[in-house]
Design a protein around this motif. Sequence first.
Motif, mmCIF file in Angstrom:
data_model
loop_
_atom_site.group_PDB
_atom_site.id
_atom_site.type_symbol
_atom_site.label_atom_id
_atom_site.label_comp_id
_atom_site.label_asym_id
_atom_site.label_seq_id
_atom_site.Cartn_x
_atom_site.Cartn_y
_atom_site.Cartn_z
ATOM 1 N N VAL A 4 2.673 5.922 -6.774
ATOM 2 C CA VAL A 4 2.235 5.899 -8.170
ATOM 3 C C VAL A 4 1.389 7.133 -8.440
ATOM 4 O O VAL A 4 0.458 7.428 -7.689
ATOM 5 C CB VAL A 4 1.409 4.635 -8.480
ATOM 6 N N GLN A 5 1.710 7.860 -9.503
ATOM 7 C CA GLN A 5 0.907 9.005 -9.886
ATOM 8 C C GLN A 5 0.225 8.758 -11.223
ATOM 9 O O GLN A 5 0.796 8.110 -12.111
ATOM 10 C CB GLN A 5 1.752 10.274 -9.953
ATOM 11 N N THR A 31 -3.234 0.519 -8.459
ATOM 12 C CA THR A 31 -3.448 1.917 -8.091
ATOM 13 C C THR A 31 -4.718 2.460 -8.726
ATOM 14 O O THR A 31 -5.533 3.121 -8.056
ATOM 15 C CB THR A 31 -2.241 2.764 -8.522
ATOM 16 N N THR A 84 2.434 2.530 -18.480
ATOM 17 C CA THR A 84 3.002 2.668 -17.147
ATOM 18 C C THR A 84 4.523 2.688 -17.221
ATOM 19 O O THR A 84 5.122 1.888 -17.936
ATOM 20 C CB THR A 84 2.539 1.506 -16.247
ATOM 21 N N GLN A 87 0.824 -1.206 0.000
ATOM 22 C CA GLN A 87 0.000 0.000 0.000
ATOM 23 C C GLN A 87 0.857 1.255 0.000
ATOM 24 O O GLN A 87 0.519 2.250 -0.653
ATOM 25 C CB GLN A 87 -0.944 -0.028 1.205
ATOM 26 N N ARG A 136 -7.906 3.692 -6.435
ATOM 27 C CA ARG A 136 -8.231 5.123 -6.412
ATOM 28 C C ARG A 136 -9.488 5.467 -7.196
ATOM 29 O O ARG A 136 -10.253 6.353 -6.790
ATOM 30 C CB ARG A 136 -7.052 5.922 -6.979
ATOM 31 N N ASP A 152 3.794 1.401 -1.391
ATOM 32 C CA ASP A 152 4.306 1.489 -2.762
ATOM 33 C C ASP A 152 3.264 2.113 -3.684
ATOM 34 O O ASP A 152 3.593 2.904 -4.581
ATOM 35 C CB ASP A 152 4.694 0.096 -3.276
ATOM 36 N N ILE A 153 1.996 1.761 -3.479
ATOM 37 C CA ILE A 153 0.920 2.328 -4.296
ATOM 38 C C ILE A 153 0.867 3.847 -4.153
ATOM 39 O O ILE A 153 0.574 4.566 -5.120
ATOM 40 C CB ILE A 153 -0.430 1.681 -3.905
ATOM 41 N N GLU A 154 1.179 4.338 -2.977
ATOM 42 C CA GLU A 154 1.169 5.782 -2.761
ATOM 43 C C GLU A 154 2.204 6.504 -3.624
ATOM 44 O O GLU A 154 2.107 7.719 -3.839
ATOM 45 C CB GLU A 154 1.416 6.090 -1.278
ATOM 46 N N LEU A 213 1.428 -3.063 -10.298
ATOM 47 C CA LEU A 213 1.265 -2.071 -9.236
ATOM 48 C C LEU A 213 0.427 -0.896 -9.722
ATOM 49 O O LEU A 213 -0.424 -0.372 -8.991
ATOM 50 C CB LEU A 213 2.631 -1.583 -8.758
ATOM 51 N N CYS A 214 0.627 -0.488 -10.964
ATOM 52 C CA CYS A 214 -0.114 0.648 -11.509
ATOM 53 C C CYS A 214 -1.582 0.306 -11.727
ATOM 54 O O CYS A 214 -2.468 1.142 -11.485
ATOM 55 C CB CYS A 214 0.535 1.114 -12.810
#
Length: 314
Positions: A95-96, A129, A235, A89, A133, A91-93, A125-126
């Motif tokens: 990702v933009q 995300t 990505t 989680q 979100r 690591d997910i933060e 991972l992307c």
Amino acid sequence: MSTTPHIPWTYARLASLPLAWRRRALRALVTGRRLLARDGGERFAATFESVLRLPRREALRLSRAAAHHDVASEIEWCALHKRPVDAIQRDIERVQVADPAVMERIAATGRPVILAPLHMGAYVLCLATLMVRHFPGRPMLVLRQRDDMGMETEVIERLREVDVDVRFLNVSQRADFLSAVRFAQKGAVIVVFCDLDPSYGAPAEMPMFGLPFRFAFGTDTLARLTGATVVPIATTMDDNGDTVGLGQPFEVRGQAAEERAKGADIMRRHIQAAIAARPEQWHLWPMLADYLPSSARVQDNSPAGGETPHDLAA
């Protein structure tokens, strides 16, 4: 479930670190030439020269970057496979999403959505995300044609632990394809990779870089039958985090050849732009011949080759 894959000690140790730490540590190791074979940095140089029309020096630089990226990608698979949920989680933060407002508008409609990524960067991972979100509570259905990808399956299944209801569907038969349609109509977000080779079905001509590339393109039929919005995505990985870039969203409203051609052109432009922007991060360069007819020939611009044609599809 397949047997647990063997993960080299060095990869496992790096994968245990936070995202930015493991990527910086890898760069330090690569700089010290401890992880890459001596000639690994030249693996894609001739291809980059020929396909991207690059001078030798730039092709060598990108080839070294590609070799680094291959190792970094493997470590990211290991990280998702082994790291605890709270670490994933975090690591997910990192990702933009390049244009989150677009994704928010598409998600707000509640209509079916098809995400069409390339095999680039840390795409699992992307995808997680985007689901967390923008599509919370909606299942993610990953379409594929075989189920023998043990490591990939185990990694993607771990997304369930971060509240992503991920499912797989093999679509080698027509009945399977119709199941995907039903899933989408019930609210699932469908994932169909846009850079699959023509053997996956419904091939479309998508020439790029001056070569007659062909890609599988069943996405138009799936979009038409479900009323889904197709969102091309790309990505990419960097030392401090990942980025999800969005292509031009589109819908398919009819069966006319012109409608398919329009969708294929949008996808072609997306694939070419993504690869041209970060060629070292496209994972499928080793399979380049699968996308080109056997007659496809390009100029080999390497000093040794001079102007001799180089057959990339051989």
